[in-house]
Structure formats: structure tokens, C-alpha cells
Design an enzyme around this catalytic site. Sequence first.
Site, short mmCIF file in Angstrom:
data_model
loop_
_atom_site.label_atom_id
_atom_site.label_comp_id
_atom_site.label_asym_id
_atom_site.label_seq_id
_atom_site.Cartn_x
_atom_site.Cartn_y
_atom_site.Cartn_z
NE ARG A 59 -2.47 -1.60 3.24
CZ ARG A 59 -2.33 -2.84 3.68
NH1 ARG A 59 -2.75 -3.85 2.95
NH2 ARG A 59 -1.77 -3.08 4.85
CD GLU A 96 1.17 -10.54 17.56
OE1 GLU A 96 0.55 -10.88 18.58
OE2 GLU A 96 0.63 -9.97 16.60
#
Length: 174
Positions: A59, A96
Site C-alpha cells: 500500500r 509478532e
Amino acid sequence: MKKVEDYIRTIPDFPEPGIMFRDVTTILQDAEGFKLAIDEMIKLLDGVDCDVIAGAESRGFVFGAPIAYALGKPFVLIRKKGKLPCETVEKTYDLEYGTATIEMHKDAVKPGQKVVIVDDLIATGGTIEAACALIEELGGEVAKIVFLMELKGLNGREKLAKYDVASVVSYDGK
């Protein structure tokens, strides 16, 4: 007159319960919303001296390329590993659960060039921290980092504290 946040769709409990997903596709699907988003991001660059605009996959390409075009600057791709055809520099960073690697062409940024990095969202800041490291490895200087949205609850700005960071829209949560 509408604001950028009026074009952002919030989807509760996606991708997991408790998460408020901020969807930019509704901006892209509306010509006025997309133009407003680009214009507001460009306003954040007022007075910034830069030679190059760089965007992080994917993006960051969507928002960075029109900004580069509007400012008459070259556009540099920061991509996932294995997507660029020429000689690259790479940086691996923590996610993560696991790691990811991004790359840039070795000739994308010249020593001394001032680079603005563009992306749609700052969450934990890991991807853009790695992008900054690549630009600096090539001898470039990060002039500013611009995001459309910021999720303050994930503290991404802390990772980017030594840089000039701005976002159009900020949300307190995650």
C-alpha cells in the site's frame, strides 16, 4: 466537506476479536476520497526538502507513487524479499510471530539523497524501521516518514523516534 477519516471503513473484530481493522480500500474506491488522502499526505511534506519518494510494499506503492508524481520526484520500491530483479540490499526484522525481509535495489538511492518514506499505516513500526536502515545503508538520509493512518496503541512511533514522522489520521487503539 468530508475528512479522510470519513472514507475509512472500520471493521470490528477483524482479523481477530477485539481488533478494529481500519480499511483503506474504501478510500481507494472513491475518487474524491483517494484524491483527498493524497492531497493530505502531500500537505504533510510542505517545506520538506527531498530527492526521492520511497514506498513500502504494497500500500506504500498505492499512496507513494501518486505523491512522487505530484511532486515531480522519482519513486523507489521497498519490496518483500525475492521480488526485485537486480542487485539488492536487504533487512530482516521481527514480526509478532517470526520475521520478514524487505529489499531495495542497490542503485535506488544515491549517497546523500534525501528520502521521504510513504506507507498507509504505522502499527508497530517494524517494516519502516527496516526501510530506514536500508536507505541509510545506501547512504541516503530519511527526510520524513508519512503515513495515512496511525494506530497509537501499537507504539510504532517509538521505533521511529529519531525520524520526523507524521500521519494524516490517528486512532488511539490497535
